[in-house]
Motif scaffolding. Structure first.
Motif, mmCIF file in Angstrom:
data_model
loop_
_atom_site.group_PDB
_atom_site.id
_atom_site.type_symbol
_atom_site.label_atom_id
_atom_site.label_comp_id
_atom_site.label_asym_id
_atom_site.label_seq_id
_atom_site.Cartn_x
_atom_site.Cartn_y
_atom_site.Cartn_z
ATOM 1 N N PRO A 667 33.967 50.999 33.916
ATOM 2 C CA PRO A 667 35.118 50.331 35.159
ATOM 3 C C PRO A 667 36.170 50.563 34.262
ATOM 4 C CG PRO A 667 32.753 50.081 35.604
ATOM 5 C CD PRO A 667 32.749 50.233 34.200
ATOM 6 N N THR A 668 37.762 49.675 34.811
ATOM 7 C CA THR A 668 38.568 49.742 34.241
ATOM 8 C C THR A 668 38.029 47.657 33.852
ATOM 9 O OG1 THR A 668 40.889 48.395 34.541
ATOM 10 C CG2 THR A 668 39.139 48.655 36.155
ATOM 11 N N SER A 669 38.551 47.476 32.845
ATOM 12 C CA SER A 669 38.877 45.855 32.166
ATOM 13 C C SER A 669 40.560 45.463 32.744
ATOM 14 C CB SER A 669 38.649 46.108 31.052
ATOM 15 O OG SER A 669 39.740 46.715 30.065
ATOM 16 N N ARG A 670 41.156 45.417 34.162
ATOM 17 C CA ARG A 670 42.231 45.505 33.970
ATOM 18 C C ARG A 670 41.767 44.280 35.306
ATOM 19 N NH1 ARG A 670 41.986 47.166 29.807
ATOM 20 N NH2 ARG A 670 43.709 48.555 29.323
ATOM 21 N N PRO A 671 43.036 43.115 35.244
ATOM 22 C CA PRO A 671 42.847 42.028 36.190
ATOM 23 C C PRO A 671 43.352 42.998 36.809
ATOM 24 C CG PRO A 671 43.370 41.284 34.551
ATOM 25 C CD PRO A 671 43.032 42.885 33.829
ATOM 26 N N PRO A 672 43.250 41.654 38.653
ATOM 27 C CA PRO A 672 41.969 41.312 38.979
ATOM 28 C C PRO A 672 40.550 41.995 39.508
ATOM 29 C CG PRO A 672 43.668 41.128 40.558
ATOM 30 C CD PRO A 672 43.982 42.025 39.731
#
Length: 774
Positions: A667-672
């Motif tokens: 899965p992506t590590s970009r917030p939120p």
């Protein structure tokens, strides 16, 4: 000069060796169609080495800790050291590249463990290089002999058994030898620099057909039976059926659980019947296990006998100790190992093997693929050692079940391997993959081998018995953009013994029969392919030296299914380029109608009148037109196999944000967190759309490949078919042809086969531009 020319294949003219045979250790004999074929070692530059085999010593002074030092010029190699042994046995081979030798004397010395205050020198033997014999296979190995140790002009106590000769890389000692190219490597790193041949494990599909269960009840017999489901576990693989909706003691499922297993079998099949005790907790109602060696093996679509298995009820502690009491519940299963399938351990776009698991179903090989891995140049620094950039490069090639790994050339940006390997070919519509990587384990580290670049070659695009010598750019897409890491020099040749066999294969189904009799769903294929790749990677990691997981994943394109805006764009424009021809035809018709070229318009009017008056000429004219287009395109055919097309892949000038998305974790590590969840969901859906778009583009490109001479044999077959069809349709009344075609298309299902037709199989074997995708 156009900078994009740096991304193209370049013709090379290496000084390849003469047709000298190579050693039996490299597989110099192959059986093709019942004949014994001799392959040669003529696709690499012949390189000579000075070999020194240190066998053993005897009668050394008492209580020594001996080792042997072999010195030639500036190169020095050492054997293993033994503690307090007067008759040690080493049986180790040293190889010194002859073109790097700047000395006329070979010095072999026996030394004691270095100790303060005493001489560690036990004696030596010197050889004049001019007196060393030359030996080439198929000559038998040179017999070692005993030499008395001496100190200048004085004989010492002790003897050393040696064999010294000059040979080539065809020598059977070459793969196991210590090489002067890696003289700086010490300790366990020595094992990771040697060339090796690996074989993929034999994979099977394990099919567990869950039929029904009887007398299933919970802990409390006074309560209604629970709603249960069946879970199967093999190693790290887990499969489960749907929950049977009715609360009954005799549930029925009729579902398949599919797994991938490898020989030799190391795991057992564990089947449990479980109930939903809570939304997040499952309760085991019954459990059984069976060894893989006890299961029936199925090679074709014949039925497999079902069996009833007793279920044991265990608490968790009891299960671990095997003390659970038996009860009356049992489960009805049909379990078998299926060998009639080809277990897909790679992407279907770049498949290199189409044979079923069971060896009894294999046909005779139709040819030999010979690949000479000459070397590379212009490699970039991949790591820093002693304050300077360096690269320790090796090459891995994969085709079918056979993987090969060249030796590692230490600290060189222009390594020269000059190693040749052969593979038996069972189907020409397959792909061989070669990758160059940087060895990060020479000093005992736990890092990952870095990717330098990869090359894919489709065998069907090669002409028979032609030697191809090209320099391939090694391209890697990084978060910063497309980067050329160097060039890989290859020489390869595809040899076949019968053109008739190859033409016959074009009419056969692409995959084994079981894939069409009992087809898998798309989701099942994705799951099984992923499990197969994990098993192959884990088994090859156990070899010495190991072929590590990151290498296997790179060669098998494990991340090719992940969402990428760049790939989606590339697939869209592949489809658009296919329809470009239709658009061009529409424009041409518009120009004819508008009398842009009066002569052309008049000729079209004449042709229209002829076809209207004589409708039986319509089909012969169409096939004849296709025939002449194919003949015209013959002069435009490619002179070398296709390679990575950076422009078509949209790898040039890709937007940084799209690269950031492509190299993002999954899965992506970009917030939120909310955006992450939705983003992952969109990527998952878009990945499937990307695959569909790629499949559509592949079908269109296969249609264009009929006349483009990308696969010379396929185009020749289609060309001859068009010519024959034109002649047959010319002499056959049009009404009869129409009637026969209509009756054939409307035939009864009894006369239809589940197997693909010959035209369909021929079409699926045509090459697509997916091979050139980066």
């Amino acid at each position: 000069m156009n900078p994009l020319d740096d991304y193209r294949i370049k013709d090379t003219k290496p000084r390849l060796g003469e047709r000298w045979p190579h050693g039996s250790g490299s597989g110099s004999r192959s059986w093709i169609g019942g004949e014994k074929i001799s392959t040669t070692y003529d696709l690499v530059e012949q390189t000579f080495y000075l070999y020194v085999r240190v066998v053993k010593a005897r009668d050394l002074p008492s209580n020594p800790d001996p080792y042997v030092e072999v010195k030639l010029g500036n190169f020095k190699g050492k054997t293993q050291r033994f503690d307090q042994k007067t008759s040690p046995e080493w049986n180790q081979v040293f190889a010194f590249s002859k073109h790097k030798i700047h000395s006329s004397t070979l010095d072999v010395s026996v030394r004691d463990k270095e100790a303060l205050g005493r001489d560690d020198y036990l004696g030596r033997i010197q050889f004049d290089l001019n007196e060393i014999p030359t030996r080439l296979p198929p000559d038998s190995p040179l017999a070692p002999q005993w030499y008395r140790l001496e100190d200048r002009h004085r004989l010492l106590r002790g003897e050393l058994m040696l064999a010294v000769w000059i040979g080539s890389q065809a020598d059977e000692a070459f793969p196991e030898a210590w090489h002067s190219d890696a003289a700086a490597v010490r300790g366990d790193g020595v094992f990771s620099v040697r060339s090796k041949v690996y074989v993929s494990p034999k994979l099977w599909y394990l099919r567990v057909h869950v039929i029904e269960a009887q007398d299933v009840a919970g802990e409390d017999r006074s309560q209604p039976p629970p709603a249960v489901f069946v879970k199967g576990v093999v190693g790290n693989q887990v499969g489960r059926t749907k929950v049977f909706p009715n609360r009954t003691a005799n549930p029925v499922w009729g579902e398949d659980l599919l797994f991938v297993v490898a020989e030799p079998f190391e795991d057992v099949l564990v089947v449990t019947v479980e109930s939903k005790a809570a939304p997040t907790r499952d309760e085991v109602v019954g459990r059984m296990s069976v060894s893989m060696n006890e299961l029936e093996r199925r090679m074709d679509h014949r039925p497999v006998h079902s069996r009833w298995f007793n279920l044991d009820r265990f608490g968790m502690g009891d299960y671990m100790e095997g003390k659970g009491p038996k009860f009356s519940a049992r489960i009805h299963l049909r379990v078998c190992l299926e060998g009639g399938f080809h277990v897909l351990d790679e992407s279907t776009l770049y498949i290199s093997d189409q044979r079923p698991t069971t060896r009894q179903l294999w046909k005779q090989p139709i040819g030999i693929l010979e690949v000479g891995i000459l070397g590379a140049n212009g490699l970039l620094p991949m790591k820093v050692r002693d304050g300077r950039g360096t690269t320790d490069a090796y090459c891995v090639a994969k085709y079918g079940h056979k993987w090969v790994r060249t030796r590692t050339i230490v600290e060189s940006f222009s390594p020269k391997w000059n190693e040749q390997y052969t593979w038996e070919v069972y189907d020409p519509c397959t792909v061989v993959t070669l990758g160059v990587l940087d060895n990060c384990h020479l000093e005992g580290g736990n890092g990952r081998d870095s990717r330098i670049g990869k090359v894919r070659i489709r065998l069907s695009t090669l002409e028979t018995d032609k030697i191809y010598t090209h320099s391939y750019p090694l391209l890697v897409l990084q978060p910063s953009g497309l980067k050329k890491m160097g060039e890989l020099h290859l020489a390869f040749r595809f040899t076949c013994i019968s053109l008739t066999q190859i033409i016959y294969l074009y009419s056969r189904p692409l995959l084994p029969k079981m894939h069409y009799i009992q087809p898998f769903t798309i989701s099942q294929l994705d799951k099984l392919r992923n499990e197969a790749m994990n098993i192959v990677a884990s088994r090859l990691c156990r070899a010495e030296p190991p072929l590590r997981k990151e290498v296997v994943e790179y060669m098998l394109d494990v991340d090719s299914h992940m969402w990428s805006m760049r790939r989606s764009k590339a697939n869209f424009f592949r489809i658009a380029s296919f329809f470009t021809g239709l658009v061009a035809t529409s424009r041409w018709i518009t120009q004819v109608c508008q009398w842009k070229n009066p002569i052309t318009t008049v000729l079209v009017h004449v042709l229209l009148c002829i076809l209207v008056c004589y409708p039986e000429l319509i089909l012969p004219t169409a096939f004849l037109y296709l025939f002449f287009i194919a003949v015209w395109n013959f002069r435009l055919r490619a002179s070398h196999p296709p390679h990575m097309d950076t422009k078509m892949s949209w790898a040039e000038g890709v937007h940084p944000d799209e690269l950031d998305e492509e190299f993002d974790t999954f899965p992506t590590s970009r917030p939120p967190d909310v955006v992450r969840m939705r983003y992952d969901r969109v990527r998952s859906v878009a990945g499937r759309i990307q695959t569909v778009a790629g499949d559509m583009a592949t079908q269109g490109e296969r249609f264009l490949a009929l006349l483009s001479w990308r696969d010379p044999r396929a185009t020749t077959i289609f060309l001859l078919f068009c010519l024959c069809a034109a002649v047959v349709l010319f002499v056959t009344p049009f009404k009869i042809v129409t009637l026969l075609v209509g009756l054939f298309l409307l035939r009864h299902p009894r006369f239809r086969s589940k197997m693909p037709s010959a035209p369909s199989s021929f079409f699926r074997r045509l090459p697509a531009r997916a091979d050139s995708m980066l």
